[in-house]
Design a protein around this motif. Structure first.
Motif, PDB file in Angstrom:
ATOM      1  N   ASP A  39       0.806  -1.218   0.000  1.00 56.69           N
ATOM      2  CA  ASP A  39       0.000   0.000   0.000  1.00 56.69           C
ATOM      3  C   ASP A  39       0.842   1.272   0.000  1.00 56.69           C
ATOM      4  O   ASP A  39       0.307   2.361   0.103  1.00 56.69           O
ATOM      5  CB  ASP A  39      -0.979   0.047   1.178  1.00 56.69           C
ATOM      6  CG  ASP A  39      -1.865  -1.185   1.258  1.00 56.69           C
ATOM      7  OD1 ASP A  39      -2.184  -1.754   0.201  1.00 56.69           O
ATOM      8  OD2 ASP A  39      -2.223  -1.573   2.379  1.00 56.69           O
ATOM      9  N   ASN A  40       2.171   1.148  -0.098  1.00 50.07           N
ATOM     10  CA  ASN A  40       3.075   2.290  -0.231  1.00 50.07           C
ATOM     11  C   ASN A  40       3.639   2.261  -1.646  1.00 50.07           C
ATOM     12  O   ASN A  40       4.119   1.219  -2.105  1.00 50.07           O
ATOM     13  CB  ASN A  40       4.216   2.207   0.780  1.00 50.07           C
ATOM     14  CG  ASN A  40       3.764   2.511   2.188  1.00 50.07           C
ATOM     15  OD1 ASN A  40       4.105   3.535   2.745  1.00 50.07           O
ATOM     16  ND2 ASN A  40       3.000   1.614   2.777  1.00 50.07           N
ATOM     17  N   TYR A  96      -4.515  12.054  -6.443  1.00 46.47           N
ATOM     18  CA  TYR A  96      -4.545  11.496  -5.085  1.00 46.47           C
ATOM     19  C   TYR A  96      -5.722  10.540  -4.924  1.00 46.47           C
ATOM     20  O   TYR A  96      -5.583   9.456  -4.359  1.00 46.47           O
ATOM     21  CB  TYR A  96      -4.630  12.604  -4.036  1.00 46.47           C
ATOM     22  CG  TYR A  96      -3.399  13.468  -3.899  1.00 46.47           C
ATOM     23  CD1 TYR A  96      -2.152  13.032  -4.325  1.00 46.47           C
ATOM     24  CD2 TYR A  96      -3.484  14.726  -3.331  1.00 46.47           C
ATOM     25  CE1 TYR A  96      -1.025  13.833  -4.178  1.00 46.47           C
ATOM     26  CE2 TYR A  96      -2.368  15.536  -3.181  1.00 46.47           C
ATOM     27  CZ  TYR A  96      -1.141  15.077  -3.612  1.00 46.47           C
ATOM     28  OH  TYR A  96      -0.032  15.865  -3.456  1.00 46.47           O
ATOM     29  N   TYR A 129      -5.454   6.479  -4.317  1.00 49.64           N
ATOM     30  CA  TYR A 129      -6.082   5.884  -3.136  1.00 49.64           C
ATOM     31  C   TYR A 129      -7.035   4.753  -3.546  1.00 49.64           C
ATOM     32  O   TYR A 129      -7.063   3.691  -2.920  1.00 49.64           O
ATOM     33  CB  TYR A 129      -6.810   6.960  -2.338  1.00 49.64           C
ATOM     34  CG  TYR A 129      -7.394   6.478  -1.037  1.00 49.64           C
ATOM     35  CD1 TYR A 129      -6.574   6.114   0.027  1.00 49.64           C
ATOM     36  CD2 TYR A 129      -8.773   6.397  -0.870  1.00 49.64           C
ATOM     37  CE1 TYR A 129      -7.110   5.668   1.234  1.00 49.64           C
ATOM     38  CE2 TYR A 129      -9.321   5.958   0.333  1.00 49.64           C
ATOM     39  CZ  TYR A 129      -8.478   5.592   1.373  1.00 49.64           C
ATOM     40  OH  TYR A 129      -9.024   5.154   2.554  1.00 49.64           O
ATOM     41  N   VAL A 155      -1.970   3.924   0.297  1.00 44.43           N
ATOM     42  CA  VAL A 155      -2.218   4.683   1.523  1.00 44.43           C
ATOM     43  C   VAL A 155      -1.078   5.662   1.780  1.00 44.43           C
ATOM     44  O   VAL A 155      -1.206   6.559   2.599  1.00 44.43           O
ATOM     45  CB  VAL A 155      -2.431   3.775   2.756  1.00 44.43           C
ATOM     46  CG1 VAL A 155      -3.678   2.925   2.576  1.00 44.43           C
ATOM     47  CG2 VAL A 155      -1.228   2.916   3.028  1.00 44.43           C
ATOM     48  N   ALA A 156       0.033   5.478   1.065  1.00 43.79           N
ATOM     49  CA  ALA A 156       1.158   6.405   1.164  1.00 43.79           C
ATOM     50  C   ALA A 156       1.872   6.456  -0.176  1.00 43.79           C
ATOM     51  O   ALA A 156       2.046   5.438  -0.842  1.00 43.79           O
ATOM     52  CB  ALA A 156       2.126   5.978   2.256  1.00 43.79           C
ATOM     53  N   GLN A 169       0.493  10.886   3.010  1.00 41.69           N
ATOM     54  CA  GLN A 169      -0.461   9.855   3.410  1.00 41.69           C
ATOM     55  C   GLN A 169      -1.781  10.126   2.690  1.00 41.69           C
ATOM     56  O   GLN A 169      -2.221  11.271   2.592  1.00 41.69           O
ATOM     57  CB  GLN A 169      -0.682   9.880   4.929  1.00 41.69           C
ATOM     58  CG  GLN A 169       0.567   9.633   5.753  1.00 41.69           C
ATOM     59  CD  GLN A 169       1.141   8.252   5.527  1.00 41.69           C
ATOM     60  OE1 GLN A 169       0.440   7.262   5.583  1.00 41.69           O
ATOM     61  NE2 GLN A 169       2.438   8.192   5.259  1.00 41.69           N
ATOM     62  N   LEU A 170      -2.399   9.074   2.198  1.00 42.85           N
ATOM     63  CA  LEU A 170      -3.686   9.184   1.525  1.00 42.85           C
ATOM     64  C   LEU A 170      -4.782   8.594   2.391  1.00 42.85           C
ATOM     65  O   LEU A 170      -4.495   7.671   3.166  1.00 42.85           O
ATOM     66  CB  LEU A 170      -3.633   8.459   0.170  1.00 42.85           C
ATOM     67  CG  LEU A 170      -2.616   8.989  -0.826  1.00 42.85           C
ATOM     68  CD1 LEU A 170      -2.651   8.156  -2.097  1.00 42.85           C
ATOM     69  CD2 LEU A 170      -2.844  10.448  -1.158  1.00 42.85           C
ATOM     70  N   PRO A 171      -5.996   9.059   2.325  1.00 44.83           N
ATOM     71  CA  PRO A 171      -6.485  10.087   1.409  1.00 44.83           C
ATOM     72  C   PRO A 171      -6.019  11.481   1.826  1.00 44.83           C
ATOM     73  O   PRO A 171      -5.751  11.734   3.006  1.00 44.83           O
ATOM     74  CB  PRO A 171      -7.999   9.962   1.516  1.00 44.83           C
ATOM     75  CG  PRO A 171      -8.250   9.408   2.878  1.00 44.83           C
ATOM     76  CD  PRO A 171      -7.066   8.534   3.186  1.00 44.83           C
ATOM     77  N   TYR A 172      -5.948  12.357   0.854  1.00 49.00           N
ATOM     78  CA  TYR A 172      -5.512  13.724   1.099  1.00 49.00           C
ATOM     79  C   TYR A 172      -6.184  14.620   0.054  1.00 49.00           C
ATOM     80  O   TYR A 172      -6.352  14.210  -1.093  1.00 49.00           O
ATOM     81  CB  TYR A 172      -3.992  13.851   0.962  1.00 49.00           C
ATOM     82  CG  TYR A 172      -3.466  15.233   1.277  1.00 49.00           C
ATOM     83  CD1 TYR A 172      -3.211  15.611   2.578  1.00 49.00           C
ATOM     84  CD2 TYR A 172      -3.254  16.167   0.253  1.00 49.00           C
ATOM     85  CE1 TYR A 172      -2.747  16.887   2.873  1.00 49.00           C
ATOM     86  CE2 TYR A 172      -2.797  17.433   0.552  1.00 49.00           C
ATOM     87  CZ  TYR A 172      -2.544  17.785   1.846  1.00 49.00           C
ATOM     88  OH  TYR A 172      -2.091  19.054   2.147  1.00 49.00           O
TER      89      TYR A 172
END
Length: 133
Positions: free
Chosen positions: A60-61, A86, A90, A95-96, A126-129
């Motif tokens: 997830d990164n 973004y 996501y 997530v990042a 970091q997501l969400p953003y």
């Protein structure tokens, strides 16, 4: 209208990076088939690309890379394109987002759109953003 879209065309990205003399092309050319690819587009003209590789050790990164055609630099990172990127990242499970080592000018650019400096050579978000300019 300026937009960003999921592309998944590694050959078009490779051609674009070659045309733009992307200095890190040797490190990427054999790996683009594994990337999530996003294309900046306006009136069906490609202005640039962002592509992501998921890290094996940290699910997830995603490591993020970007190349924008010289004549469009400074014009593609709008609130619309950044926030859509973004959101799509996501939705793909990120997530990042982070970068490899980049220079100080690029760090300032990423910080302007919400990323945080990690160690004077990389940035992450970091997501969400949602970027609010």
């Amino acid at each position: 209208m300026l937009d960003i879209e999921l592309s998944q065309d590694p050959n078009a990205l490779l051609d674009f990076l070659t045309e733009e003399n992307f200095k890190y092309l040797p490190e990427h050319k054999d790996n683009l088939i594994y990337a999530y690819i996003f294309r900046f587009v306006k009136h069906n003209t490609t202005l640039g690309y962002v592509w992501l590789y998921e890290l094996e050790k940290y699910q997830d990164n995603f490591v993020t890379h970007m190349c924008v055609a010289q004549q469009y630099q400074g014009r593609v990172l709008t609130r619309h394109t950044v926030n859509k990127f973004y959101q799509m990242s996501y939705q793909l499970g990120a997530v990042a987002l982070l970068t490899d080592e980049i220079d100080a000018d690029h760090i300032k650019l990423y910080e302007r759109i919400g990323w945080s400096n990690q160690n004077d050579q990389t940035v992450a978000i970091q997501l969400p953003y949602q970027w609010r300019k």
